[in-house]
Design a protein around this motif. Sequence first.
Motif, PDB file in Angstrom:
ATOM      1  N   GLY A 190       1.195  -0.722   0.144  1.00  8.87           N
ATOM      2  CA  GLY A 190       0.271   0.437  -0.340  1.00  8.87           C
ATOM      3  C   GLY A 190       0.826   1.207  -0.141  1.00  8.87           C
ATOM      4  O   GLY A 190       0.214   2.282  -0.561  1.00  8.87           O
ATOM      5  N   ARG A 191       2.102   1.446   0.750  1.00  8.30           N
ATOM      6  CA  ARG A 191       2.909   2.426   0.639  1.00  8.30           C
ATOM      7  C   ARG A 191       3.634   2.948  -0.401  1.00  8.30           C
ATOM      8  O   ARG A 191       3.994   3.559  -0.970  1.00  8.30           O
ATOM      9  CB  ARG A 191       3.383   2.033   1.675  1.00  8.30           C
ATOM     10  N   ARG A 192       4.003   1.439  -1.346  1.00 10.56           N
ATOM     11  CA  ARG A 192       4.965   1.106  -2.638  1.00 10.56           C
ATOM     12  C   ARG A 192       3.468   2.174  -2.973  1.00 10.56           C
ATOM     13  O   ARG A 192       4.103   2.880  -4.634  1.00 10.56           O
ATOM     14  CB  ARG A 192       4.779   0.258  -2.854  1.00 10.56           C
ATOM     15  N   LEU A 193       2.486   1.461  -3.688  1.00  9.36           N
ATOM     16  CA  LEU A 193       1.058   2.391  -4.562  1.00  9.36           C
ATOM     17  C   LEU A 193       1.182   3.902  -3.891  1.00  9.36           C
ATOM     18  O   LEU A 193       0.943   4.771  -4.860  1.00  9.36           O
ATOM     19  CB  LEU A 193      -0.054   1.587  -4.064  1.00  9.36           C
ATOM     20  N   ARG A 194       1.362   4.346  -2.997  1.00 11.18           N
ATOM     21  CA  ARG A 194       0.822   5.660  -2.508  1.00 11.18           C
ATOM     22  C   ARG A 194       2.625   6.350  -3.266  1.00 11.18           C
ATOM     23  O   ARG A 194       2.086   7.385  -3.652  1.00 11.18           O
ATOM     24  CB  ARG A 194       1.500   5.926  -0.980  1.00 11.18           C
ATOM     25  N   GLY A 195       3.340   5.598  -3.255  1.00 12.85           N
ATOM     26  CA  GLY A 195       4.973   6.384  -3.804  1.00 12.85           C
ATOM     27  C   GLY A 195       4.491   6.429  -5.200  1.00 12.85           C
ATOM     28  O   GLY A 195       5.263   7.626  -6.196  1.00 12.85           O
ATOM     29  N   TYR A 196       3.794   5.035  -5.830  1.00 16.25           N
ATOM     30  CA  TYR A 196       3.910   5.754  -7.723  1.00 16.25           C
ATOM     31  C   TYR A 196       3.232   6.656  -7.808  1.00 16.25           C
ATOM     32  O   TYR A 196       3.529   7.174  -8.840  1.00 16.25           O
ATOM     33  CB  TYR A 196       2.973   3.987  -7.834  1.00 16.25           C
ATOM     34  N   ARG A 197       1.953   6.714  -6.868  1.00 20.81           N
ATOM     35  CA  ARG A 197       1.269   7.482  -7.072  1.00 20.81           C
ATOM     36  C   ARG A 197       1.274   9.472  -7.110  1.00 20.81           C
ATOM     37  O   ARG A 197       1.329  10.279  -8.306  1.00 20.81           O
ATOM     38  CB  ARG A 197      -0.174   7.513  -6.657  1.00 20.81           C
ATOM     39  N   LYS A 198       2.337   9.493  -5.880  1.00 27.18           N
ATOM     40  CA  LYS A 198       3.107  10.406  -5.740  1.00 27.18           C
ATOM     41  C   LYS A 198       4.164  10.366  -6.629  1.00 27.18           C
ATOM     42  O   LYS A 198       4.169  11.918  -6.818  1.00 27.18           O
ATOM     43  CB  LYS A 198       4.303  10.361  -4.514  1.00 27.18           C
ATOM     44  N   ALA A 199       5.208  10.110  -7.312  1.00 30.41           N
ATOM     45  CA  ALA A 199       5.778  10.029  -8.617  1.00 30.41           C
ATOM     46  C   ALA A 199       4.904  10.360  -9.847  1.00 30.41           C
ATOM     47  O   ALA A 199       4.888  11.584 -10.303  1.00 30.41           O
ATOM     48  CB  ALA A 199       6.350   9.197  -9.026  1.00 30.41           C
ATOM     49  N   LEU A 200       4.024  10.229  -9.663  1.00 26.83           N
ATOM     50  CA  LEU A 200       2.982  10.763 -11.072  1.00 26.83           C
ATOM     51  C   LEU A 200       2.165  12.078 -11.536  1.00 26.83           C
ATOM     52  O   LEU A 200       3.301  12.665 -12.306  1.00 26.83           O
ATOM     53  CB  LEU A 200       1.990   9.900 -11.356  1.00 26.83           C
ATOM     54  N   ARG A 201       1.655  11.936 -10.005  1.00 24.45           N
ATOM     55  CA  ARG A 201       1.848  13.805  -9.621  1.00 24.45           C
ATOM     56  C   ARG A 201       2.883  14.684  -9.177  1.00 24.45           C
ATOM     57  O   ARG A 201       2.697  15.839 -10.642  1.00 24.45           O
ATOM     58  CB  ARG A 201       0.578  14.202  -7.716  1.00 24.45           C
ATOM     59  N   ARG A 202       3.941  14.876  -9.209  1.00 26.59           N
ATOM     60  CA  ARG A 202       4.875  15.410  -9.060  1.00 26.59           C
ATOM     61  C   ARG A 202       5.763  15.436 -10.167  1.00 26.59           C
ATOM     62  O   ARG A 202       6.075  16.464 -10.334  1.00 26.59           O
ATOM     63  CB  ARG A 202       5.904  14.732  -8.229  1.00 26.59           C
ATOM     64  N   SER A 203       5.294  14.274 -11.418  1.00 27.27           N
ATOM     65  CA  SER A 203       6.124  14.665 -12.843  1.00 27.27           C
ATOM     66  C   SER A 203       4.949  15.069 -13.563  1.00 27.27           C
ATOM     67  O   SER A 203       5.133  15.739 -15.120  1.00 27.27           O
ATOM     68  CB  SER A 203       6.469  13.736 -13.351  1.00 27.27           C
ATOM     69  N   GLY A 204       3.408  15.330 -13.405  1.00 22.94           N
ATOM     70  CA  GLY A 204       2.837  15.843 -13.973  1.00 22.94           C
ATOM     71  C   GLY A 204       2.034  14.862 -14.700  1.00 22.94           C
ATOM     72  O   GLY A 204       1.229  14.731 -16.299  1.00 22.94           O
ATOM     73  N   VAL A 205       2.243  13.365 -14.872  1.00 23.64           N
ATOM     74  CA  VAL A 205       1.719  12.367 -15.654  1.00 23.64           C
ATOM     75  C   VAL A 205       0.323  12.188 -14.626  1.00 23.64           C
ATOM     76  O   VAL A 205       0.309  11.535 -13.930  1.00 23.64           O
ATOM     77  CB  VAL A 205       3.106  10.915 -15.877  1.00 23.64           C
ATOM     78  N   PRO A 206      -0.562  12.159 -16.252  1.00 23.10           N
ATOM     79  CA  PRO A 206      -2.369  11.916 -15.764  1.00 23.10           C
ATOM     80  C   PRO A 206      -1.481  10.501 -15.263  1.00 23.10           C
ATOM     81  O   PRO A 206      -1.579   9.173 -15.857  1.00 23.10           O
ATOM     82  CB  PRO A 206      -2.245  11.649 -16.748  1.00 23.10           C
ATOM     83  N   ALA A 207      -2.602  10.745 -13.809  1.00 18.77           N
ATOM     84  CA  ALA A 207      -3.056   8.758 -13.698  1.00 18.77           C
ATOM     85  C   ALA A 207      -4.281   8.632 -14.025  1.00 18.77           C
ATOM     86  O   ALA A 207      -5.302   8.780 -14.283  1.00 18.77           O
ATOM     87  CB  ALA A 207      -3.118   9.054 -11.826  1.00 18.77           C
ATOM     88  N   ASP A 208      -4.001   6.414 -14.467  1.00 20.12           N
ATOM     89  CA  ASP A 208      -5.017   6.417 -15.713  1.00 20.12           C
ATOM     90  C   ASP A 208      -5.557   4.889 -14.168  1.00 20.12           C
ATOM     91  O   ASP A 208      -4.148   3.591 -13.963  1.00 20.12           O
ATOM     92  CB  ASP A 208      -4.145   5.740 -16.215  1.00 20.12           C
ATOM     93  N   GLU A 209      -6.254   4.967 -14.096  1.00 22.89           N
ATOM     94  CA  GLU A 209      -7.143   3.628 -12.513  1.00 22.89           C
ATOM     95  C   GLU A 209      -6.963   2.190 -12.844  1.00 22.89           C
ATOM     96  O   GLU A 209      -6.870   1.281 -12.614  1.00 22.89           O
ATOM     97  CB  GLU A 209      -8.419   4.225 -12.085  1.00 22.89           C
ATOM     98  N   ASP A 210      -6.668   2.332 -14.473  1.00 21.61           N
ATOM     99  CA  ASP A 210      -6.986   0.916 -15.338  1.00 21.61           C
ATOM    100  C   ASP A 210      -5.689   0.578 -15.250  1.00 21.61           C
ATOM    101  O   ASP A 210      -5.593  -0.798 -15.601  1.00 21.61           O
ATOM    102  CB  ASP A 210      -8.058   0.854 -16.718  1.00 21.61           C
ATOM    103  N   LEU A 211      -4.305   0.840 -14.944  1.00 16.46           N
ATOM    104  CA  LEU A 211      -3.722   0.224 -14.742  1.00 16.46           C
ATOM    105  C   LEU A 211      -2.870   0.407 -13.862  1.00 16.46           C
ATOM    106  O   LEU A 211      -1.777  -0.075 -12.829  1.00 16.46           O
ATOM    107  CB  LEU A 211      -2.043   1.645 -15.370  1.00 16.46           C
ATOM    108  N   VAL A 212      -3.672   0.172 -12.584  1.00 15.67           N
ATOM    109  CA  VAL A 212      -3.592  -0.561 -11.140  1.00 15.67           C
ATOM    110  C   VAL A 212      -4.034  -1.147 -10.512  1.00 15.67           C
ATOM    111  O   VAL A 212      -5.762  -1.373 -11.315  1.00 15.67           O
ATOM    112  CB  VAL A 212      -4.221   0.860 -10.212  1.00 15.67           C
ATOM    113  N   VAL A 213      -3.594  -2.200 -11.118  1.00 13.96           N
ATOM    114  CA  VAL A 213      -4.478  -3.421 -10.708  1.00 13.96           C
ATOM    115  C   VAL A 213      -3.813  -4.271  -9.326  1.00 13.96           C
ATOM    116  O   VAL A 213      -2.502  -4.367  -9.247  1.00 13.96           O
ATOM    117  CB  VAL A 213      -3.626  -4.887 -12.044  1.00 13.96           C
TER     118      VAL A 213
END
Length: 331
Positions: A190-213
């Motif tokens: 769960g913390r690793r997923l949090r880090g993934y989301r954090k890096a996407l936000r920080r870089s301005g990369v849109p999050a696609d929930e279809d890519l979260v499995v």
Amino acid sequence: MRDVAERAGVAVVTVSRVVNGLGPVREETVDRVNAAISAIGYQRNEIARSLRPGQNSMTVGLLLGDLTNPFYASLAKAAVDVAKQDGYAVLLSTADEDPEVERRAVGELIGRRVAGLIVVPDQGDHAFLDEVNAHDRVPIVFVDRPATGAEADVVLVDNEGGGAAATQHLIDHGHRRIAIIVAPSYYTTGRRLRGYRKALRRSGVPADEDLVVTLRRGTTEDACAATHVLLTSARPPTAIFSTTGFLTEGVLRARQQLAAPVAVVGFDDFKLADMLPTPVTVVASDTEELGRHAARLLIDRISGEDGPTRRTVLPVRLIARGTGELRPQSQ
């Protein structure tokens, strides 16, 4: 002792307290436990009973998750090595992520008069361990995850930082459609997923929930099946971050079966990762230091250290080997 507990309808820890005369136990409960002892014919271990709790015992308990996981085997060996250096024997038990099994295992270890416990906690409520610490005077150190409802020293790895580093590494190599495969866990992945989301936000990369499995089980086979679905979809990812070593094996298997040039970064290093045709990029934690540090903290507590509880977060490092440096062929 477990049979007595089941017959009396109480916890194994309660039986231990009655048998060894420890802590406050209601008279009605004492009567039930003694009746169960008489019915079953249970006999106390008088050698263990003669020891004062947490003082003369030179044994510590180590309660882990699944020992088929190399992560826990490595952690256990390191903790045992440190304990041996200080003259302690180690009693090893496993709970397999089952809260009831964990409670019984703790009770049995306490009944054997261990001087302290190192515990990889499951996702249940651990308030009962505060009672163990207070009434039985057995110090506890949690390792790999914190526990819910209990205060004790804890040793962790930087899961969130590692998740962010893995994702940022893929972003830096041109990827924008980055999938993450998450093993079921109430804390680490769960913390690793949090880090993934954090890096996407920080870089301005849109999050696609279809890519979260998020998998129901954290097996290699489930990860392989999930990767097949991702890579054969209408808009497949160009990169995958897998959150455990078992999952990385499944991702790599599907990648090979489909001959897909998808980039991969895995969390946790594994044997032969550097020997594959395209060596595997990983976020590595020092599992042995995790076990060593937990054992040192526990021995400090057994030796009388009574300061405030300590929370130690060990760093991780990204090892670039090849799969994480592949550039996307399309977005």
